[in-house]
Design an enzyme around this catalytic site. Structure first.
Site, mmCIF file in Angstrom:
data_model
loop_
_atom_site.group_PDB
_atom_site.id
_atom_site.type_symbol
_atom_site.label_atom_id
_atom_site.label_comp_id
_atom_site.label_asym_id
_atom_site.label_seq_id
_atom_site.Cartn_x
_atom_site.Cartn_y
_atom_site.Cartn_z
ATOM 1 N N HIS A 40 4.898 61.286 32.698
ATOM 2 C CA HIS A 40 3.871 61.234 33.742
ATOM 3 C C HIS A 40 3.511 59.765 33.978
ATOM 4 C CE1 HIS A 40 1.255 60.536 30.350
ATOM 5 N NE2 HIS A 40 1.576 61.713 29.830
ATOM 6 N N GLU A 41 2.560 59.533 34.867
ATOM 7 C CA GLU A 41 2.203 58.150 35.230
ATOM 8 C C GLU A 41 1.781 57.303 34.019
ATOM 9 O OE1 GLU A 41 2.267 55.987 37.840
ATOM 10 O OE2 GLU A 41 3.582 57.470 38.747
ATOM 11 N N GLY A 42 1.225 57.948 32.993
ATOM 12 C CA GLY A 42 0.841 57.199 31.787
ATOM 13 C C GLY A 42 2.063 56.537 31.162
ATOM 14 N N HIS A 43 3.121 57.324 30.965
ATOM 15 C CA HIS A 43 4.373 56.771 30.417
ATOM 16 C C HIS A 43 4.949 55.712 31.356
ATOM 17 C CE1 HIS A 43 4.543 61.062 28.790
ATOM 18 N NE2 HIS A 43 4.544 60.345 27.687
ATOM 19 N N SER A 78 1.288 64.991 28.460
ATOM 20 C CA SER A 78 2.305 66.031 28.669
ATOM 21 C C SER A 78 1.719 67.395 28.338
ATOM 22 C CB SER A 78 3.518 65.763 27.773
ATOM 23 O OG SER A 78 3.970 64.442 27.945
ATOM 24 N N GLN A 136 6.613 64.613 13.189
ATOM 25 C CA GLN A 136 5.194 64.355 13.441
ATOM 26 C C GLN A 136 4.427 65.615 13.843
ATOM 27 O OE1 GLN A 136 6.168 61.492 16.676
ATOM 28 N NE2 GLN A 136 4.365 62.333 17.707
ATOM 29 N N ASP A 183 -3.510 56.968 22.821
ATOM 30 C CA ASP A 183 -3.368 57.276 21.401
ATOM 31 C C ASP A 183 -3.836 56.056 20.613
ATOM 32 O OD1 ASP A 183 -1.546 59.929 21.440
ATOM 33 O OD2 ASP A 183 -0.932 58.586 23.040
ATOM 34 N N GLN A 200 -2.980 55.770 16.972
ATOM 35 C CA GLN A 200 -1.538 55.535 16.813
ATOM 36 C C GLN A 200 -1.212 54.045 16.981
ATOM 37 O OE1 GLN A 200 1.624 58.252 18.384
ATOM 38 N NE2 GLN A 200 1.770 56.721 19.978
ATOM 39 N N GLY A 228 8.905 62.200 26.147
ATOM 40 C CA GLY A 228 9.359 62.807 27.395
ATOM 41 C C GLY A 228 8.325 63.656 28.102
HETATM 42 P P1 AMP Z 1 4.078 60.544 24.090
HETATM 43 O O1 AMP Z 1 5.228 60.918 24.960
HETATM 44 O O2 AMP Z 1 2.885 61.437 24.245
HETATM 45 O O3 AMP Z 1 4.477 60.334 22.651
HETATM 46 O O4 AMP Z 1 3.578 59.142 24.609
HETATM 47 C C1 AMP Z 1 4.440 58.034 24.665
HETATM 48 C C2 AMP Z 1 3.643 56.790 24.951
HETATM 49 O O5 AMP Z 1 2.947 56.939 26.196
HETATM 50 C C3 AMP Z 1 2.565 56.528 23.877
HETATM 51 O O6 AMP Z 1 2.485 55.128 23.635
HETATM 52 C C4 AMP Z 1 1.317 57.039 24.552
HETATM 53 O O7 AMP Z 1 0.128 56.428 24.077
HETATM 54 C C5 AMP Z 1 1.583 56.670 25.998
HETATM 55 N N1 AMP Z 1 0.741 57.474 26.885
HETATM 56 C C6 AMP Z 1 0.663 58.834 26.941
HETATM 57 N N2 AMP Z 1 -0.264 59.220 27.843
HETATM 58 C C7 AMP Z 1 -0.782 58.090 28.366
HETATM 59 C C8 AMP Z 1 -1.789 57.818 29.344
HETATM 60 N N3 AMP Z 1 -2.449 58.795 29.974
HETATM 61 N N4 AMP Z 1 -2.058 56.532 29.640
HETATM 62 C C9 AMP Z 1 -1.395 55.521 29.014
HETATM 63 N N5 AMP Z 1 -0.438 55.704 28.084
HETATM 64 C C10 AMP Z 1 -0.138 56.966 27.759
#
Ligand code: AMP
Length: 282
Positions: free
Chosen positions: A34-37, A187, A61, A151, A154, A31
């Protein structure tokens, strides 16, 4: 979009969709989107029939001195964003739904793949990740699950887990989405002070510069690492956790750069630990 809080309700909906022959795409997140998600959700939307996204800040984690309690949360805003991406089901389970009382089962990917890079200074982190991701994959049973290369370790660990445990899902690695100055979206960027935020662009900048050096046939990984450490240290608030150059597939250390490598780093600005990486193909 339907927001679902229980495993039972989500499973009933997914079973129904599968009976109609629908392909399920899944995007797990913690949660504060952002644009990445959102890029993962849009890709899932394009490639599958029914898109499930989850928001679950996974306590297992986080280390005892990490930011589980403080991790940013904004469910209302997140729900609007996922709906705009065309997500069909937003799964938002409670901690008790995922880890009920007397929960004792964990999934551990052993070996160097989890011990190095982020595994070194975050003991137990990947055990928490692989446990929750295997549970979520069992709950959602997606055809494809989307993960960001932000990641990179990951993705490699999850890919290994899925192959070792014969979990029937396609793991789809997706590109890193960056801010206007190159900082990888995260985030955790919201924790940065404005001075730290300005300095943090050194991470991607130095990675891009290192990539250029490699393309100019500077292939001694020790020298490239020294260059990166030197560049990053020019930011006065930066405290380097690690800078490593590893084989892009098995994440083993490399001395002489050849084939596909991953340059990965973790750097703290104050209490905020940021990670970034770049894959370089020779
Ligand atoms: P998180 O909420 O940080 O656990 O991320 C959830 C998913 O979003 C994971 O697969 C991350 O690798 C991916 N993610 C987070 N930030 C980015 C980003 N800047 N660009 C691409 N994917 C992202």
């Amino acid at each position: 979009m339907k927001t679902v809080e229980t495993i039972k309700e989500l499973r009933a909906n997914i079973k129904q969709a599968k009976r109609k022959g629908k392909k399920i795409g899944f995007v797990p997140t913690m949660g504060f989107l952002h644009e990445g998600h959102l890029s993962l959700m849009r890709k899932a939307r394009l490639e599958t029939d029914v898109v499930v996204a989850s928001i679950f800040v996974n306590p297992t984690q986080f280390g005892p001195n990490e930011d589980f309690e403080a991790y940013p949360r904004d469910m209302q805003r997140d729900a609007l964003m996922t709906e705009e991406c065309g997500v069909d089901y937003l799964f938002t389970p409670s901690v008790e739904e995922i880890y009920p009382e007397n929960y004792v089962t964990y999934v551990d990917v052993e070996g160097d793949i989890t011990r190095q890079l982020c595994g070194k200074n975050r003991p137990g982190h990947f055990r928490g990740v692989t446990t929750v991701v295997s549970k979520l994959l069992n709950i959602v049973t997606p055809d494809y699950a989307y993960f960001g290369k932000k990641d990179a370790q990951q993705v490699a660990v999850i890919d290994k887990m899925v192959r070792d445990l014969n979990i029937d899902v396609g793991i789809v690695p997706c590109p890193i989405i960056r801010d206007h100055d190159g900082l990888a979206l995260s985030s955790r960027n919201t924790y940065l002070s404005s001075e730290q935020r300005k300095e943090a662009k050194i991470l991607s900048q130095s990675l891009f510069e290192a990539e250029k050096l490699i393309y100019q046939r500077k292939l001694d990984s020790k020298k490239i690492k020294e260059f990166l450490i030197d560049r990053i240290s020019s930011a006065k608030n930066a405290i380097i956790d690690y800078v490593e150059i590893v084989n892009g597939k098995n994440l083993n250390q490399v001395n002489e750069i050849s084939g596909g490598v991953l340059i990965a780093l973790a750097v703290k600005f104050g209490k905020t630990r940021l990670i970034d990486n770049i894959g370089v193909e020779l």
